[in-house]
Motif scaffolding. Structure first.
Motif, PDB file in Angstrom:
ATOM      1  N   UNK A   1       0.682   1.799  -9.419  1.00  0.00           N
ATOM      2  CA  UNK A   1      -0.802   2.814  -9.375  1.00  0.00           C
ATOM      3  C   UNK A   1      -1.765   2.392  -8.833  1.00  0.00           C
ATOM      4  N   UNK A   2      -1.813   3.343  -7.932  1.00  0.00           N
ATOM      5  CA  UNK A   2      -3.070   3.267  -6.410  1.00  0.00           C
ATOM      6  C   UNK A   2      -4.590   4.171  -7.350  1.00  0.00           C
ATOM      7  N   UNK A   3      -4.823   3.252  -7.301  1.00  0.00           N
ATOM      8  CA  UNK A   3      -6.887   3.295  -7.699  1.00  0.00           C
ATOM      9  C   UNK A   3      -7.419   5.181  -7.644  1.00  0.00           C
ATOM     10  N   UNK A   4      -8.246   5.625  -7.577  1.00  0.00           N
ATOM     11  CA  UNK A   4      -8.439   6.988  -7.328  1.00  0.00           C
ATOM     12  C   UNK A   4     -10.384   6.678  -6.675  1.00  0.00           C
ATOM     13  N   UNK A   5     -10.620   7.512  -6.449  1.00  0.00           N
ATOM     14  CA  UNK A   5     -12.076   7.396  -5.721  1.00  0.00           C
ATOM     15  C   UNK A   5     -12.608   7.971  -6.895  1.00  0.00           C
ATOM     16  N   UNK A   6     -13.741   7.875  -7.054  1.00  0.00           N
ATOM     17  CA  UNK A   6     -15.475   7.889  -7.786  1.00  0.00           C
ATOM     18  C   UNK A   6     -15.377   9.183  -8.273  1.00  0.00           C
ATOM     19  N   UNK A   7     -15.449  10.359  -7.355  1.00  0.00           N
ATOM     20  CA  UNK A   7     -15.578  11.160  -7.047  1.00  0.00           C
ATOM     21  C   UNK A   7     -14.896  12.086  -7.904  1.00  0.00           C
ATOM     22  N   UNK A   8     -13.635  12.031  -8.176  1.00  0.00           N
ATOM     23  CA  UNK A   8     -12.334  12.405  -8.924  1.00  0.00           C
ATOM     24  C   UNK A   8     -11.112  11.948  -8.365  1.00  0.00           C
ATOM     25  N   UNK A   9     -10.125  12.251  -9.877  1.00  0.00           N
ATOM     26  CA  UNK A   9      -8.958  11.743 -10.021  1.00  0.00           C
ATOM     27  C   UNK A   9      -7.197  12.603  -9.906  1.00  0.00           C
ATOM     28  N   UNK A  10      -6.661  12.143  -9.392  1.00  0.00           N
ATOM     29  CA  UNK A  10      -5.601  13.133  -9.421  1.00  0.00           C
ATOM     30  C   UNK A  10      -5.046  12.581  -8.227  1.00  0.00           C
ATOM     31  N   UNK A  11      -5.260  12.036  -6.463  1.00  0.00           N
ATOM     32  CA  UNK A  11      -5.543  11.713  -5.712  1.00  0.00           C
ATOM     33  C   UNK A  11      -5.997  10.484  -5.577  1.00  0.00           C
ATOM     34  N   UNK A  12      -4.685  10.011  -5.442  1.00  0.00           N
ATOM     35  CA  UNK A  12      -5.692   7.994  -4.547  1.00  0.00           C
ATOM     36  C   UNK A  12      -6.415   8.553  -3.762  1.00  0.00           C
ATOM     37  N   UNK A  13      -7.287   7.458  -3.191  1.00  0.00           N
ATOM     38  CA  UNK A  13      -8.143   6.419  -2.212  1.00  0.00           C
ATOM     39  C   UNK A  13      -7.003   6.234  -1.176  1.00  0.00           C
ATOM     40  N   UNK A  14      -7.682   7.147   0.078  1.00  0.00           N
ATOM     41  CA  UNK A  14      -6.293   6.632   0.863  1.00  0.00           C
ATOM     42  C   UNK A  14      -6.806   5.101   1.412  1.00  0.00           C
ATOM     43  N   UNK A  15      -7.440   4.513   1.698  1.00  0.00           N
ATOM     44  CA  UNK A  15      -7.827   3.270   1.853  1.00  0.00           C
ATOM     45  C   UNK A  15      -6.719   3.166   0.886  1.00  0.00           C
ATOM     46  N   UNK A  16      -7.215   2.491  -0.015  1.00  0.00           N
ATOM     47  CA  UNK A  16      -6.299   1.502  -1.611  1.00  0.00           C
ATOM     48  C   UNK A  16      -4.518   2.373  -1.030  1.00  0.00           C
ATOM     49  N   UNK A  17      -4.947   3.921  -0.451  1.00  0.00           N
ATOM     50  CA  UNK A  17      -3.141   3.993  -0.578  1.00  0.00           C
ATOM     51  C   UNK A  17      -2.340   3.052   0.286  1.00  0.00           C
ATOM     52  N   UNK A  18      -2.930   3.055   1.969  1.00  0.00           N
ATOM     53  CA  UNK A  18      -2.138   2.620   2.544  1.00  0.00           C
ATOM     54  C   UNK A  18      -2.260   0.850   2.578  1.00  0.00           C
ATOM     55  N   UNK A  19      -3.477   0.247   1.698  1.00  0.00           N
ATOM     56  CA  UNK A  19      -3.056  -0.783   1.734  1.00  0.00           C
ATOM     57  C   UNK A  19      -2.265  -1.056  -0.054  1.00  0.00           C
ATOM     58  N   UNK A  20      -2.187  -0.553  -0.700  1.00  0.00           N
ATOM     59  CA  UNK A  20      -1.203  -0.329  -1.737  1.00  0.00           C
ATOM     60  C   UNK A  20       0.904  -0.325  -0.880  1.00  0.00           C
ATOM     61  N   UNK A  21       0.651   0.583  -0.199  1.00  0.00           N
ATOM     62  CA  UNK A  21       2.092   0.712   0.563  1.00  0.00           C
ATOM     63  C   UNK A  21       2.502  -0.646   1.810  1.00  0.00           C
ATOM     64  N   UNK A  22       1.376  -1.249   2.032  1.00  0.00           N
ATOM     65  CA  UNK A  22       0.988  -2.467   2.994  1.00  0.00           C
ATOM     66  C   UNK A  22       2.040  -3.100   1.643  1.00  0.00           C
ATOM     67  N   UNK A  23       0.826  -4.017   0.877  1.00  0.00           N
ATOM     68  CA  UNK A  23       1.117  -4.855  -0.475  1.00  0.00           C
ATOM     69  C   UNK A  23       2.987  -4.873  -0.331  1.00  0.00           C
ATOM     70  N   UNK A  24       3.302  -2.928  -0.555  1.00  0.00           N
ATOM     71  CA  UNK A  24       4.490  -2.831  -1.495  1.00  0.00           C
ATOM     72  C   UNK A  24       5.843  -3.496  -0.389  1.00  0.00           C
ATOM     73  N   UNK A  25       5.526  -3.262   0.542  1.00  0.00           N
ATOM     74  CA  UNK A  25       6.601  -3.664   2.056  1.00  0.00           C
ATOM     75  C   UNK A  25       6.286  -5.260   1.764  1.00  0.00           C
ATOM     76  N   UNK A  26       5.160  -5.413   1.637  1.00  0.00           N
ATOM     77  CA  UNK A  26       5.485  -7.283   2.557  1.00  0.00           C
ATOM     78  C   UNK A  26       6.537  -7.172   1.467  1.00  0.00           C
ATOM     79  N   UNK A  27       6.334  -7.063  -0.021  1.00  0.00           N
ATOM     80  CA  UNK A  27       6.730  -8.109  -1.120  1.00  0.00           C
ATOM     81  C   UNK A  27       8.732  -7.385  -0.934  1.00  0.00           C
ATOM     82  N   UNK A  28       8.372  -7.155  -0.096  1.00  0.00           N
ATOM     83  CA  UNK A  28      10.131  -5.643  -0.045  1.00  0.00           C
ATOM     84  C   UNK A  28      10.549  -5.165  -0.343  1.00  0.00           C
ATOM     85  N   UNK A  29       9.107  -4.040  -1.053  1.00  0.00           N
ATOM     86  CA  UNK A  29      10.184  -2.462  -1.608  1.00  0.00           C
ATOM     87  C   UNK A  29      10.133  -1.683  -0.854  1.00  0.00           C
ATOM     88  N   UNK A  30      10.445  -1.012  -1.173  1.00  0.00           N
ATOM     89  CA  UNK A  30      10.637   0.707  -0.274  1.00  0.00           C
ATOM     90  C   UNK A  30       9.563   1.717  -0.762  1.00  0.00           C
TER      91      UNK A  30
END
Length: 418
Positions: free
Chosen positions: A118-147
């Motif tokens: 799950x990636x946080x959404x910005x304060x103004x709306x739901x449905x689409x993740x915050x782009x910076x939180x998305x990049x951080x989540x992708x980086x973290x998942x890959x660092x943990x061996x995910x794809x």
């Protein structure tokens, strides 16, 4: 709604259904379904040519030119999402979804044994993740061996009833495609904008046509929820054609065909003849008015909620009353769900059903139950120039206000002295 474990708060496996419109079925749809009821032949997997052509017309009218080879139909969006998830991520890929998100998204990853991050959404709306939180989540998942391979998002959101601003959506889509993710855009609610002339809605498929598959459940604005039918639009490029073929293989293995009478009704609805469009527009206007009134009641009581922009629901946060509610044994979304469902006499699913934090005191409130208890009352809402002034609607809104005011008053009584 069942709890997985009546003694605790285990995984939520039974999510709430889409908010229905509460209205009787359009007679023209009933006639089409009845006329096809004697058919004995099974629909082909992925949809018959007439249904696919109707879906192409539907998307083309919305600025997404489509040909039948790009389309697959199935018995509801959950089935299509399961097939897409299996095609894209069942061999070790990981799935990303916003927090919160539609209740039916994450379970299909779990069915396939894949985690949904799950990636946080910005304060103004739901449905689409915050782009910076998305990049951080992708980086973290890959660092943990995910794809990470798949991001599911929506431009008109369940549960928050908000519409992602185009500039935010563009940044999110750009971040996702730069990281090599395929996107599934759930556009079930795109035709339910409360103020269509003042709200700009863009599909991610307009921004990244080769990386986005669009899924639309017809229960959003065209068919009753009890007639399951959905369509998916795949990218036109070679990877999209391969994905389309793989999804058809999976739907075949599942035996996931739309029932012939429902397929006939779906094709008729996707063609958008005047009876369908007139009913849809009237229903959207009605639910927009009721949602605005319900939102006003929530905010006046001291709770929080974003103004609803689409759909037949709103997402309320009772966090300001956390301490006094704790005094009544209400400490999480499951307990709040049970309390409000009992007091309101209608479902009030907690935010945990949508991937939100269990400890957050959030619920989704639907507008359909506020339209009355009989078909005659609901149809009167649809045809009245002032539905909020109808006695049965007033009673429902007064009941909602009363329940919220009682909770607020309880909160004030429990406030510690200053």
């Amino acid at each position: 709604m069942r709890r997985t474990d009546p003694e605790g708060h285990g995984p939520v496996r039974y999510g709430p259904p889409l908010p229905g419109d509460g209205l009787p079925v359009l007679p023209e749809l009933t006639a089409v379904l009845a006329a096809a009821a004697s058919r004995t032949d099974a629909q082909p997997v992925g949809g018959a040519p007439a249904l696919l052509e109707a879906a192409c017309g539907y998307w083309t009218r919305r600025g997404l030119p489509t040909v039948p080879d790009q389309v697959a139909a199935g018995p509801g969006a959950p089935t299509l999402l399961l097939a897409l998830t299996a095609a894209l991520a069942s061999d070790g890929g990981d799935i990303l979804v916003p927090r919160p998100c539609a209740a039916w998204w994450a379970p299909y990853a779990r069915v396939l044994g894949r985690p949904a991050y799950h990636v946080p959404t910005p304060a103004e709306s739901g449905g689409a993740p915050d782009p910076y939180a998305l990049l951080e989540t992708v980086r973290r998942v890959r660092a943990e061996g995910g794809d990470p391979r798949l991001l599911v998002l929506s431009v008109a959101d369940d549960p928050t009833a908000t519409v992602a601003p185009p500039e935010l959506l563009h940044e999110t889509v750009e971040a996702a495609t730069d990281e090599g993710l395929h996107l599934v855009s759930d556009e079930t609610w795109r035709d339910t904008l409360h103020h269509p002339h003042d709200t700009v809605l863009l599909s991610p498929a307009e921004m990244a046509p080769d990386r986005v598959t669009v899924v639309t459940d017809l229960a959003g604005s065209l068919l009753p929820p009890g007639w399951p039918a959905a369509v998916a639009r795949f990218p036109a490029a070679e990877p999209g054609r391969h994905l389309h073929a793989r999804v058809l293989d999976i739907l075949t293995a599942l035996g996931a065909r739309i029932a012939a009478p429902v397929a006939a009704a779906a094709g008729y609805a996707l063609d958008e003849p005047p009876p369908v469009t007139e009913r849809r527009e009237a229903a959207v206007r009605l639910h927009a008015r009721v949602a605005a009134a319900a939102h006003a009641a929530v905010v006046a009581a001291g709770a929080l909620a974003r103004p609803p922009q689409a759909g037949r629901h709103l997402y309320a946060d009772l966090g300001p009353w956390r301490e006094p509610l704790a005094g009544h044994g209400i400490g999480d979304a499951q307990e709040l769900e049970e309390l409000l469902t009992a007091r309101l006499g209608m479902p009030a699913p907690g935010g945990h059903r949508f991937g939100d934090d269990l400890g957050a005191l959030r619920v989704r409130l639907a507008t359909g139950p506020l339209l009355g208890s009989t078909d005659d009352e609901r149809m009167e809402c649809l045809t009245s120039p002032a539905p909020l002034e109808l006695p049965h609607v007033q009673r429902a809104l007064i009941s909602l206000t009363s329940v919220l005011d009682d909770l607020r008053d309880d909160a004030q009584r429990w406030e510690p002295p200053r």
